[in-house]
Write a protein that holds these residues in place. Structure first.
Motif, PDB file in Angstrom:
ATOM      1  N   ALA A 389       0.842  -1.191   0.000  1.00  0.00           N
ATOM      2  CA  ALA A 389       0.000   0.000   0.000  1.00  0.00           C
ATOM      3  C   ALA A 389       0.881   1.246   0.000  1.00  0.00           C
ATOM      4  N   MET A 390       0.257   2.414  -0.030  1.00  0.00           N
ATOM      5  CA  MET A 390       1.012   3.654  -0.155  1.00  0.00           C
ATOM      6  C   MET A 390       1.952   3.872   1.030  1.00  0.00           C
ATOM      7  N   ARG A 391       1.479   3.590   2.261  1.00  0.00           N
ATOM      8  CA  ARG A 391       2.285   3.855   3.449  1.00  0.00           C
ATOM      9  C   ARG A 391       2.606   2.593   4.257  1.00  0.00           C
ATOM     10  N   THR A 392       2.100   1.454   3.816  1.00  0.00           N
ATOM     11  CA  THR A 392       2.308   0.207   4.561  1.00  0.00           C
ATOM     12  C   THR A 392       2.549  -0.952   3.613  1.00  0.00           C
ATOM     13  N   VAL A 393       2.985  -2.079   4.181  1.00  0.00           N
ATOM     14  CA  VAL A 393       3.036  -3.347   3.455  1.00  0.00           C
ATOM     15  C   VAL A 393       2.478  -4.431   4.373  1.00  0.00           C
ATOM     16  N   ALA A 394       1.822  -5.422   3.779  1.00  0.00           N
ATOM     17  CA  ALA A 394       1.293  -6.557   4.540  1.00  0.00           C
ATOM     18  C   ALA A 394       2.134  -7.785   4.215  1.00  0.00           C
ATOM     19  N   ILE A 395       2.635  -8.446   5.268  1.00  0.00           N
ATOM     20  CA  ILE A 395       3.524  -9.599   5.112  1.00  0.00           C
ATOM     21  C   ILE A 395       2.953 -10.771   5.895  1.00  0.00           C
ATOM     22  N   ARG A 396       2.793 -11.907   5.199  1.00  0.00           N
ATOM     23  CA  ARG A 396       2.314 -13.104   5.882  1.00  0.00           C
ATOM     24  C   ARG A 396       3.492 -13.825   6.526  1.00  0.00           C
ATOM     25  N   THR A 397       3.375 -14.072   7.826  1.00  0.00           N
ATOM     26  CA  THR A 397       4.403 -14.762   8.591  1.00  0.00           C
ATOM     27  C   THR A 397       3.783 -15.989   9.259  1.00  0.00           C
ATOM     28  N   PRO A 398       4.597 -16.884   9.851  1.00  0.00           N
ATOM     29  CA  PRO A 398       4.025 -18.034  10.565  1.00  0.00           C
ATOM     30  C   PRO A 398       3.089 -17.627  11.701  1.00  0.00           C
ATOM     31  N   GLN A 399       3.237 -16.401  12.203  1.00  0.00           N
ATOM     32  CA  GLN A 399       2.383 -15.924  13.294  1.00  0.00           C
ATOM     33  C   GLN A 399       1.140 -15.201  12.791  1.00  0.00           C
ATOM     34  N   GLY A 400       1.014 -15.046  11.460  1.00  0.00           N
ATOM     35  CA  GLY A 400      -0.128 -14.345  10.899  1.00  0.00           C
ATOM     36  C   GLY A 400       0.325 -13.202  10.015  1.00  0.00           C
ATOM     37  N   VAL A 401      -0.637 -12.410   9.515  1.00  0.00           N
ATOM     38  CA  VAL A 401      -0.330 -11.287   8.640  1.00  0.00           C
ATOM     39  C   VAL A 401       0.097 -10.090   9.479  1.00  0.00           C
ATOM     40  N   LEU A 402       1.270  -9.542   9.103  1.00  0.00           N
ATOM     41  CA  LEU A 402       1.838  -8.401   9.805  1.00  0.00           C
ATOM     42  C   LEU A 402       1.776  -7.192   8.881  1.00  0.00           C
ATOM     43  N   GLU A 403       1.200  -6.102   9.358  1.00  0.00           N
ATOM     44  CA  GLU A 403       1.153  -4.866   8.569  1.00  0.00           C
ATOM     45  C   GLU A 403       2.101  -3.862   9.200  1.00  0.00           C
ATOM     46  N   ILE A 404       3.059  -3.385   8.418  1.00  0.00           N
ATOM     47  CA  ILE A 404       4.076  -2.481   8.961  1.00  0.00           C
ATOM     48  C   ILE A 404       4.173  -1.218   8.123  1.00  0.00           C
ATOM     49  N   ALA A 405       4.679  -0.151   8.772  1.00  0.00           N
ATOM     50  CA  ALA A 405       4.901   1.110   8.069  1.00  0.00           C
ATOM     51  C   ALA A 405       5.960   0.916   6.993  1.00  0.00           C
ATOM     52  N   ASN A 406       5.779   1.610   5.869  1.00  0.00           N
ATOM     53  CA  ASN A 406       6.715   1.411   4.760  1.00  0.00           C
ATOM     54  C   ASN A 406       6.754   2.619   3.833  1.00  0.00           C
ATOM     55  N   ASP A 407       7.990   2.995   3.480  1.00  0.00           N
ATOM     56  CA  ASP A 407       8.200   4.082   2.512  1.00  0.00           C
ATOM     57  C   ASP A 407       8.789   3.587   1.196  1.00  0.00           C
ATOM     58  N   ALA A 408       9.463   2.428   1.242  1.00  0.00           N
ATOM     59  CA  ALA A 408      10.126   1.921   0.034  1.00  0.00           C
ATOM     60  C   ALA A 408      10.269   0.409   0.107  1.00  0.00           C
ATOM     61  N   VAL A 409      10.220  -0.232  -1.076  1.00  0.00           N
ATOM     62  CA  VAL A 409      10.372  -1.687  -1.178  1.00  0.00           C
ATOM     63  C   VAL A 409      11.464  -1.984  -2.205  1.00  0.00           C
TER      64      VAL A 409
END
Length: 436
Positions: A389-409
């Motif tokens: 997304a514009m300001r975040t990314v969603a990452i699937r991990t063994p503990q579930g989906v983690l949404e973190i702040a993000n400016d660049a990939v």
């Protein structure tokens, strides 16, 4: 029995020389074995292109090949014989084979376990498809000097072919695909030959070198560049080499269409129809100078078309103070993550779908571990990016989906080799398993 003091006088220095040689030899073997073991642990045991094979029966262990190699650490002496100790770093300079006094070294493509796809190319650089030529790294030769020379030589044959074909004024004599050393050399040669041509590049100027980390030294050699003359290369930084190419383009007025990707090449009524992501060309001949890196492998997730997503690290400083996601588990990913994490106020997340970074060198794993311990990198193993997304990314991990702040990939997932593209175009490709 009479004791001869002369024997002692000769024996002591000889024994001393032998002991010195033995100690130096063991130290040399130990160093080479350590390098080889690190490469084995990292899974970096397969050379990507042309590389040496050493015949132990002919090898004298003189180390001439080790000293001749411009990359310095590719070859080593183990138990008195030369060995390829860092296979994945070999780029096929061939200086080792030239320097060997006993012809113990052969240069080959591929290995018994890993084949390398090499297109069929004639001495005139023409493929089995008449009028379609290949120069540079795609043909298996990964050296800047060779790429420049091949681009220059190929143009002579291309010019003769193009002039023999009658076509309307809207048809190009030549379309060049790729603005690396071979493509630039060919374009300058085409200018010199007064051909009607275009050069397209899906990425940026400089070819494979443009994707090297900042400050990396590049080894090359003097070469003859059309319109420019002899250029005296040697050990040069990536930045200086790219600056040289930019100067050549400015000096000669060469026009390059960047961010234009060729999707297909077909033939119709003796001419080539080349479709790109922007337009369509008709040409008498085509030169592929696209290298072997291929198109970057994408993640295939929503939001990946965002402008904040890139597929290589150019300058870590541009990410200072940002939240950066690096995707991948190889050396390029770990180097990118560690370099960016050194910038003040930056936080890096390193996501990899594997359980461990088992295909990266120990020194890069150590850098990442140190940065993670200092809180500058968050490592997410067994993870997959789900959306960007514009300001975040969603990452699937063994503990579930983690949404973190993000400016660049930054996606460091390797590239899709152009083999399928070549086959669709009709070019015959042979898989080499340790053969010339």
């Amino acid at each position: 029995m009479h004791f001869n003091p002369l024997l002692l006088a000769y024996a002591v220095p000889l024994v001393g020389l032998w002991l010195t040689f033995y100690i130096v030899s063991r130290r040399r073997t130990k160093r080479a074995l350590a390098v080889m073991e690190e490469a084995r642990i990292a899974g970096l045991t397969e050379p990507a292109s042309l590389h040496p094979v050493i015949d132990p029966a002919l090898c004298l262990g003189c180390a001439a090949c080790v000293k001749a190699c411009p990359e310095k650490s590719i070859l080593g002496i183990i138990d008195g014989k030369a060995k390829l100790i860092e296979p994945s770093h070999c780029v096929g300079h061939g200086a080792c084979a030239t320097s060997c006094p006993t012809d113990a070294i052969s240069l080959v493509f591929g290995t018994e376990t890993r084949g390398v796809d090499i297109p069929h190319v004639s001495p005139k650089f023409e493929t089995n498809v008449p009028g379609l030529f290949i120069a540079g790294e795609l043909g298996g030769m990964g050296l800047i000097r060779n790429a420049i020379e091949q681009g220059r030589q190929a143009i002579r044959h291309i010019a003769a072919k193009a002039r023999a074909i009658e076509a309307g004024p809207e048809v190009l004599d030549l379309l060049i695909v790729g603005a690396g050393p071979a493509g630039i050399s060919a374009a300058l040669g085409a200018t010199e030959q007064k051909l009607k041509f275009r050069i397209v590049e899906q990425d940026t100027l400089g070819g494979t070198v443009a994707h090297f980390p900042r400050g990396k030294l590049v080894m090359t050699a003097p070469a003859e560049l059309p319109l420019v003359g002899k250029v005296k290369f040697g050990e040069i930084s990536k930045e200086k080499l790219l600056e040289f190419w930019e100067g050549v383009v400015a000096q000669t007025g060469l026009r390059i269409d960047f961010e234009e990707r060729v999707d297909s090449v077909s033939r119709e009524n003796g001419l080539f129809i080349i479709s790109t992501n922007r337009s369509e060309f008709r040409a008498k001949t085509v030169l592929l100078a696209i290298g072997r890196r291929g198109t970057p492998r994408t993640l295939g997730v929503p939001g990946e078309d965002s402008t904040k997503v890139v597929y290589r690290l150019v300058d870590p400083q541009q990410y200072g103070g940002q939240h950066v996601l690096v995707v991948g588990g190889g050396d390029s990913a770990l180097e990118a993550a560690a370099s960016i994490s050194d910038e003040a106020g930056t936080h890096v997340t390193l996501a990899y779908r594997g359980k461990a970074f088992d295909r990266a060198r120990q020194k890069n794993r150590d850098r990442v571990n140190a940065a993670a311990s200092a809180g500058r990198i968050s490592v997410l193993l067994e993870s997959d990016v789900e959306r960007i997304a514009m300001r975040t990314v969603a990452i699937r991990t063994p503990q579930g989906v983690l949404e973190i702040a993000n400016d660049a990939v930054i996606v460091c997932a390797g590239g899709v080799l152009p083999t399928e593209f070549l086959k669709r175009t009709g070019i015959e490709v042979e898989t080499k398993f340790g053969t010339v």
